[in-house]
Write a protein that holds these residues in place. Structure first.
Motif, PDB file in Angstrom:
ATOM      1  N   GLU A  83       0.877  -1.173   0.000  1.00 23.51           N
ATOM      2  CA  GLU A  83       0.000   0.000   0.000  1.00 23.51           C
ATOM      3  C   GLU A  83       0.914   1.223   0.000  1.00 23.51           C
ATOM      4  N   THR A  85       0.281   4.364   1.917  1.00 24.18           N
ATOM      5  CA  THR A  85       0.189   5.363   2.987  1.00 24.18           C
ATOM      6  C   THR A  85       1.506   5.452   3.768  1.00 24.18           C
ATOM      7  N   ARG A 114       0.261  -7.731  -2.825  1.00 23.03           N
ATOM      8  CA  ARG A 114      -0.137  -8.470  -1.622  1.00 23.03           C
ATOM      9  C   ARG A 114      -0.312  -9.930  -2.011  1.00 23.03           C
ATOM     10  N   GLU A 116      -2.159 -12.399  -1.613  1.00 22.71           N
ATOM     11  CA  GLU A 116      -3.465 -12.912  -1.188  1.00 22.71           C
ATOM     12  C   GLU A 116      -3.875 -14.046  -2.115  1.00 22.71           C
ATOM     13  N   GLN A 123      -6.103  -9.497  -6.618  1.00 23.73           N
ATOM     14  CA  GLN A 123      -4.894  -9.932  -7.314  1.00 23.73           C
ATOM     15  C   GLN A 123      -3.692  -9.759  -6.401  1.00 23.73           C
ATOM     16  N   GLN A 128      -3.717   0.887  -7.303  1.00 23.73           N
ATOM     17  CA  GLN A 128      -4.543   1.819  -6.517  1.00 23.73           C
ATOM     18  C   GLN A 128      -4.337   3.234  -7.036  1.00 23.73           C
ATOM     19  N   GLU A 132      -3.619  11.503  -0.058  1.00 14.18           N
ATOM     20  CA  GLU A 132      -3.221  11.637   1.341  1.00 14.18           C
ATOM     21  C   GLU A 132      -3.066  13.131   1.644  1.00 14.18           C
ATOM     22  N   ARG A 259     -10.710  -1.118  10.038  1.00 11.46           N
ATOM     23  CA  ARG A 259      -9.915  -1.239   8.832  1.00 11.46           C
ATOM     24  C   ARG A 259      -8.727  -2.165   9.087  1.00 11.46           C
ATOM     25  N   TYR A 263      -2.642   1.689  11.723  1.00 11.29           N
ATOM     26  CA  TYR A 263      -2.340   3.122  11.836  1.00 11.29           C
ATOM     27  C   TYR A 263      -3.575   4.019  11.943  1.00 11.29           C
ATOM     28  N   TYR A 264      -4.752   3.452  11.804  1.00  9.54           N
ATOM     29  CA  TYR A 264      -5.938   4.322  11.795  1.00  9.54           C
ATOM     30  C   TYR A 264      -6.301   4.876  13.167  1.00  9.54           C
ATOM     31  N   ALA A 281     -15.391  -4.004  -1.674  1.00 11.69           N
ATOM     32  CA  ALA A 281     -14.852  -2.686  -1.307  1.00 11.69           C
ATOM     33  C   ALA A 281     -14.161  -2.042  -2.515  1.00 11.69           C
ATOM     34  N   LEU A 282     -14.737  -0.945  -2.977  1.00 14.34           N
ATOM     35  CA  LEU A 282     -14.114  -0.188  -4.064  1.00 14.34           C
ATOM     36  C   LEU A 282     -12.909   0.574  -3.530  1.00 14.34           C
ATOM     37  N   GLY A 304      -6.445  10.011   4.573  1.00 11.17           N
ATOM     38  CA  GLY A 304      -6.354   9.655   3.153  1.00 11.17           C
ATOM     39  C   GLY A 304      -7.240   8.485   2.785  1.00 11.17           C
ATOM     40  N   GLY A 308      -9.130   0.688  -5.346  1.00  8.74           N
ATOM     41  CA  GLY A 308      -8.647  -0.373  -6.230  1.00  8.74           C
ATOM     42  C   GLY A 308      -9.066  -0.102  -7.673  1.00  8.74           C
TER      43      GLY A 308
HETATM   44  P1  HAM Z   1      -7.050  -0.944   1.635  1.00  7.04           P
HETATM   45  O1  HAM Z   1      -8.464  -0.989   2.118  1.00  7.04           O
HETATM   46  O2  HAM Z   1      -6.147  -2.037   2.079  1.00  7.04           O
HETATM   47  O3  HAM Z   1      -6.486   0.460   2.095  1.00  7.04           O
HETATM   48  O4  HAM Z   1      -7.007  -0.883   0.057  1.00  7.04           O
HETATM   49  C1  HAM Z   1      -7.760   0.075  -0.649  1.00  7.04           C
HETATM   50  C2  HAM Z   1      -8.429  -0.570  -1.846  1.00  7.04           C
HETATM   51  O5  HAM Z   1      -7.472  -1.256  -2.659  1.00  7.04           O
HETATM   52  C3  HAM Z   1      -9.448  -1.644  -1.496  1.00  7.04           C
HETATM   53  O6  HAM Z   1     -10.709  -1.082  -1.170  1.00  7.04           O
HETATM   54  C4  HAM Z   1      -9.526  -2.421  -2.801  1.00  7.04           C
HETATM   55  O7  HAM Z   1     -10.382  -1.774  -3.730  1.00  7.04           O
HETATM   56  C5  HAM Z   1      -8.102  -2.347  -3.305  1.00  7.04           C
HETATM   57  N1  HAM Z   1      -7.379  -3.594  -3.016  1.00  7.04           N
HETATM   58  C6  HAM Z   1      -6.801  -3.966  -1.861  1.00  7.04           C
HETATM   59  N2  HAM Z   1      -6.232  -5.176  -1.973  1.00  7.04           N
HETATM   60  C7  HAM Z   1      -6.458  -5.601  -3.234  1.00  7.04           C
HETATM   61  C8  HAM Z   1      -6.117  -6.772  -3.992  1.00  7.04           C
HETATM   62  N3  HAM Z   1      -5.406  -7.759  -3.460  1.00  7.04           N
HETATM   63  N4  HAM Z   1      -6.538  -6.859  -5.274  1.00  7.04           N
HETATM   64  C9  HAM Z   1      -7.252  -5.856  -5.847  1.00  7.04           C
HETATM   65  N5  HAM Z   1      -7.586  -4.724  -5.187  1.00  7.04           N
HETATM   66  C10 HAM Z   1      -7.204  -4.597  -3.902  1.00  7.04           C
HETATM   67  C11 HAM Z   1      -5.216   0.909   1.858  1.00  7.04           C
HETATM   68  O8  HAM Z   1      -4.454   0.410   1.080  1.00  7.04           O
HETATM   69  C12 HAM Z   1      -4.877   2.167   2.617  1.00  7.04           C
HETATM   70  N6  HAM Z   1      -3.492   2.557   2.270  1.00  7.04           N
HETATM   71  C13 HAM Z   1      -5.857   3.272   2.284  1.00  7.04           C
HETATM   72  C14 HAM Z   1      -5.544   4.569   2.949  1.00  7.04           C
HETATM   73  C15 HAM Z   1      -4.932   5.637   2.405  1.00  7.04           C
HETATM   74  N7  HAM Z   1      -5.778   4.863   4.214  1.00  7.04           N
HETATM   75  C16 HAM Z   1      -5.344   6.108   4.468  1.00  7.04           C
HETATM   76  N8  HAM Z   1      -4.823   6.581   3.370  1.00  7.04           N
END
Ligand code: HAM
Length: 420
Positions: A83, A85, A114, A116, A123, A128, A132, A259, A263-264, A281-282, A304, A308
């Motif tokens: 990610e 952040t 990731r 996963e 994926q 993304q 921020e 979440r 860090y939140y 989750a979009l 922030g 995805g």
């Molecule tokens: P997150 O919820 O882990 O937040 O990811 C944000 C979005 O990335 C998810 O809602 C999803 O749409 C997409 N996403 C996550 N993992 C995958 C995956 N394996 N494959 C496809 N899409 C994925 C963050 O990443 C935080 N950094 C958000 C944030 C920014 N918080 C504060 N600032």
């Protein structure tokens, strides 16, 4: 077809030329709209130090404990960024971005990694876009972040979304809440799912995220975090809701929204789409007022979100929204004979200088095959040149959509195709 010898890794996909057109359209749209929100783009390396990600996201989070791609080289440990952040905050601290004054309003677009289990919308390399704001504790920043997120989906044409909102308060109130939640779950510990039992000691808040059926009755009856918020957190949360109402951005309060990163603090939100299936989750985000200090900077509040991009595209497909336009080329120069070919290759830069896209056959094909190729390339016009045309200085311009032909000089062709 023969099996290919080499393939992409599990959960990693090639984005092929037809798809790339959609990506470019989306990226351009995000950049244009980011300008309107007065955001600046930041680009950081794909790899970060393991320690930053562990510290930033939290040792016990799913991402850090199970999903990071990491490796070492010599003395150094690397992770592919899961990610952005924590990396953006690292960059803020490392480059003293606070010295630019005010709050830093940043956005980014790029790949994340990731490990996963891949499925639709999930994926191992995914993309993304995100925003921020570092250096503001004002609820205006929270609401601008949410507004930018929603704005992009609206621009694309995705309006059937639900914004889920919660406040998870400060660490003290969260500790109190954790204890209350554990006290609530403990009498029924044996009835919880295996995953939730594992999370009970170290990461009880994540139990609220469980999709396992056997956990649902205990989640539904669980105490809510909003009752444990301190005065400041509550005032902040109320302001965020007030501004969202002022902006007529609908939201649903979800007191069980937690979440995936440690860090939140305070505001937490997610944007959900009914068009996505299991991975609904979009986008998601929230405040992280302690992260800058956690990784070595001055205490600095921040908020922030990240979204995805693959999931946005899946939603578009489900809704029948086309992103961007089909590939086309303005002029395909069709040549007959060596002289004409020589002339043709010299005119390509002339046409391109006038702002037209132009191409010709690269394979020495017959005129008939060139016309067929011009169709395949979705040419708007073909400019047909043989020895007669060269002698007369007049060429056949064929409108491929209307199947109409006119005979024109090159200057007239350019004039016709570049109005104004
Ligand atoms: P997150 O919820 O882990 O937040 O990811 C944000 C979005 O990335 C998810 O809602 C999803 O749409 C997409 N996403 C996550 N993992 C995958 C995956 N394996 N494959 C496809 N899409 C994925 C963050 O990443 C935080 N950094 C958000 C944030 C920014 N918080 C504060 N600032």
């Amino acid at each position: 077809m023969a099996q290919p010898k080499y393939t992409t890794h599990l959960g990693m996909v090639d984005i092929l030329p037809d798809e790339v057109r959609k990506w470019q359209y989306l990226e351009n749209l995000i950049r244009e709209e980011a300008e309107k929100f007065n955001l600046e783009e930041i680009r950081t390396p794909i790899m970060e130090q393991t320690e930053l990600i562990v510290r930033g996201l939290g040792q016990l989070t799913d991402i850090v404990s199970k999903e990071i791609f990491s490796f070492s080289r010599g003395e150094d440990n690397y992770v592919l960024r899961p990610e952005l952040t924590a990396p953006v905050v690292r960059s803020y601290v490392e480059n003293h971005l606070d010295q630019r004054g005010g709050s830093q309003k940043l956005y980014y677009i790029g790949p994340m990694f990731r490990a996963e289990r891949p499925q639709k919308g999930r994926q191992r390399q995914f993309h993304q876009f995100g925003m921020e704001v570092i250096g503001s504790s004002d609820p205006v920043a929270d609401v601008e972040v949410i507004a930018f997120m929603i704005h992009i989906y609206k621009k694309v044409g995705i309006t059937n979304t639900t914004l889920k909102l919660n406040s998870i308060g400060d660490p003290e109130s969260r500790e109190k809440y954790k204890e209350a939640l554990k006290a609530h779950l403990k009498p029924n510990f044996d009835k919880l799912s295996e995953v939730s039992q594992k999370r009970f000691e170290n990461n009880p808040l994540r139990i609220l995220d469980s999709k396992e059926e056997e956990d649902q009755p205990f989640i539904e009856s669980a105490p809510v975090i909003t009752e444990y918020l301190g005065e400041d957190s509550l005032a902040h949360y109320n302001k965020v809701k007030e501004y969202l109402n002022d902006l007529e951005i609908p939201f649903e309060e979800d007191p069980y929204l937690v979440r995936g990163m440690d860090y939140y603090t305070q505001t937490a939100f997610e944007l959900i789409s009914p068009d996505l299936g299991a991975q609904d989750a979009l986008a998601g985000g929230g405040r992280y007022d302690l992260l800058v200090e956690e990784i070595g900077g001055q205490p600095t509040p921040a908020v922030g979100f990240a979204a995805g991009m693959e999931r946005l595209m899946i939603a578009c497909e489900e809704l029948g929204i086309t992103l961007g336009t089909e590939k086309e080329v303005d002029v395909y120069v069709v040549t007959l004979g060596d002289e004409a070919r020589k002339w043709g290759i010299k005119q390509l830069p002339v046409l391109r200088d006038k702002g037209l896209s132009a191409t010709m056959d690269y394979m020495g094909r017959s005129m008939k095959a060139q016309m067929k190729d011009a169709n395949r390339e979705n040419a708007r016009y073909t400019l047909i040149v043989g020895s007669n045309e060269l002698q007369e200085g007049k060429f056949t311009l064929r409108n491929m959509r209307e199947s109409e032909e006119v005979s024109l000089t090159l200057e007239e062709v350019i004039q016709k195709l570049t109005p104004g």
